[in-house]
Design an enzyme around this catalytic site. Structure first.
Site, PDB file in Angstrom:
ATOM      1  N   ASN A  63      20.572   6.819 -16.180  1.00 27.24           N
ATOM      2  CA  ASN A  63      19.822   6.551 -14.951  1.00 27.24           C
ATOM      3  C   ASN A  63      19.547   7.838 -14.194  1.00 27.24           C
ATOM      4  OD1 ASN A  63      20.141   3.701 -15.289  1.00 27.24           O
ATOM      5  ND2 ASN A  63      22.140   3.793 -14.279  1.00 27.24           N
ATOM      6  N   ASP A  65      20.176   8.847 -10.398  1.00 29.63           N
ATOM      7  CA  ASP A  65      20.898   8.362  -9.224  1.00 29.63           C
ATOM      8  C   ASP A  65      20.201   8.831  -7.948  1.00 29.63           C
ATOM      9  OD1 ASP A  65      22.774   7.268 -10.881  1.00 29.63           O
ATOM     10  OD2 ASP A  65      24.321   8.784 -10.491  1.00 29.63           O
ATOM     11  N   GLU A  67      45.780   6.202  -7.694  1.00 33.78           N
ATOM     12  CA  GLU A  67      47.141   5.925  -8.163  1.00 33.78           C
ATOM     13  C   GLU A  67      47.333   6.226  -9.642  1.00 33.78           C
ATOM     14  OE1 GLU A  67      49.553   5.103  -5.996  1.00 33.78           O
ATOM     15  OE2 GLU A  67      47.956   5.419  -4.529  1.00 33.78           O
ATOM     16  N   THR A 118      31.681   8.657  -7.071  1.00 39.89           N
ATOM     17  CA  THR A 118      30.634   8.299  -8.029  1.00 39.89           C
ATOM     18  C   THR A 118      30.876   8.992  -9.369  1.00 39.89           C
ATOM     19  OG1 THR A 118      29.038   8.160  -6.220  1.00 39.89           O
ATOM     20  CG2 THR A 118      28.150   8.254  -8.452  1.00 39.89           C
ATOM     21  N   ASP A 167      33.642   7.209 -15.082  1.00 42.72           N
ATOM     22  CA  ASP A 167      32.926   7.611 -16.295  1.00 42.72           C
ATOM     23  C   ASP A 167      33.498   8.902 -16.860  1.00 42.72           C
ATOM     24  OD1 ASP A 167      31.233   5.424 -15.976  1.00 42.72           O
ATOM     25  OD2 ASP A 167      29.781   6.571 -14.805  1.00 42.72           O
ATOM     26  N   GLY A 185      28.238  13.746  -6.614  1.00 41.43           N
ATOM     27  CA  GLY A 185      27.435  13.455  -7.791  1.00 41.43           C
ATOM     28  C   GLY A 185      28.248  12.885  -8.936  1.00 41.43           C
TER      29      GLY A 185
END
Length: 297
Positions: free
Chosen positions: A16, A18, A214, A239, A243, A278
């Site tokens: 995508n 963003d 955590e 964000t 990933d 980012g």
């Protein structure tokens, strides 16, 4: 750990652009909130994870996905290529490149809405299947059609690992449960799928539950759970942190590390990622991960 190879990872997933904006707080229903400067950057769970696997993880990484024939696609391809990701199997679709709309609160937490666009056109053709069959780890998420994830799993060779990051949360068919070797979920996704993480072991051999600041928990059938503590950092933007975790985890597994060790390295990478704004731009270097990983208790 000695004897590690670079490892081969194929990431099958979304890409995508963003569009992110800082907000004082998330808007309520029917409310308009005045935000800050708009930031436009490459993202998408699949592309983010591929960048992390290659750049922070040091793995030979291929990204399998779909982009539109627009300027946004070029932005994503430049980022992937700059991180060392192989993009020769990325296809162009008759649809706009996927777009994610992101709001970031002062505490670094984000809320995201995705318009899939070209991501709905990802496919596993002969060339993609051949590359997958050569991989040590195949990593997928759920921002692409479920049948594509299943096709990727079907193409992997015996002995390779199929890792599924079950995000965003979706109901999974039995056929997909049956081919997953390792499931990566956060607490909310685990609850959506099974109510509690331990129940997921009835469906898959191993689960990693990410716990934000955590750390994470490693669950495996017939073994004691392993808790990887979090690393205290100053949070700027969450964000893409999950990933980054997934990409580095896949790279470490492809390089021959065991699951707890791979999760420890992934946690260090995820902690570094939240200290920068980012998604792909926040992915740390392998050297930075090595340095911070040594601080994990």
């Amino acid at each position: 750990m000695t004897g590690l190879t670079s490892g081969r990872v194929v990431v099958v997933g979304s890409a995508n652009v963003d569009l992110a904006v800082d907000v004082p707080r998330p808007p309520k229903a029917g409310e308009t909130v005045l935000g800050g400067r708009l930031r436009r950057s490459p993202g998408g769970k699949g592309a983010n994870q591929a960048v992390a696997a290659a750049f922070a993880g040091g793995a030979d990484t291929t990204f399998v996905g779909a982009l539109g024939s627009d300027e946004a696609a070029d932005l994503v391809l430049v980022s992937l290529g700059g991180a060392g990701v192989r993009t020769d199997l990325v296809e162009r679709a008759d649809a706009p490149t996927g777009t994610a709309f992101v709001t970031v609160s002062p505490d670094g937490e984000n809320a995201i809405v995705v318009a899939p666009g070209a991501n709905d056109h990802v496919r596993i053709g002969a060339a993609q299947a051949e590359r997958i069959a050569d991989a040590d780890v195949v990593l997928a998420q759920l921002e692409i059609p479920l049948d594509v994830v299943a096709a990727a799993a079907a193409a992997k060779r015996p002995g390779a690992l199929m890792v599924l990051n079950a995000a965003p949360s979706r109901e999974l068919p039995d056929s997909l449960w049956d081919v997953v070797d390792l499931l990566v979920v956060n607490e909310h996704e685990a609850a959506d799928l099974a109510g509690e993480p331990e129940k997921l072991l009835k469906r898959v051999p191993a689960v990693v539950v990410t716990l934000g600041g955590e750390g994470c928990a490693v669950l495996r059938r017939d073994q004691e759970p392993v808790r990887i503590p979090g690393i205290p950092v100053d949070v700027v933007d969450t964000t893409g942190a999950g990933d980054t975790f997934c990409g580095v985890l896949a790279a470490a597994l492809a390089q021959g590390r065991d699951l707890p060790e791979a999760a420890k390295r992934a946690s260090a990478a995820g902690a570094l990622a939240v200290t920068r704004p980012g998604a792909q731009a926040a992915v740390p270097t392998a050297a930075e991960v090595d340095a911070l990983g040594g601080k994990t208790p």
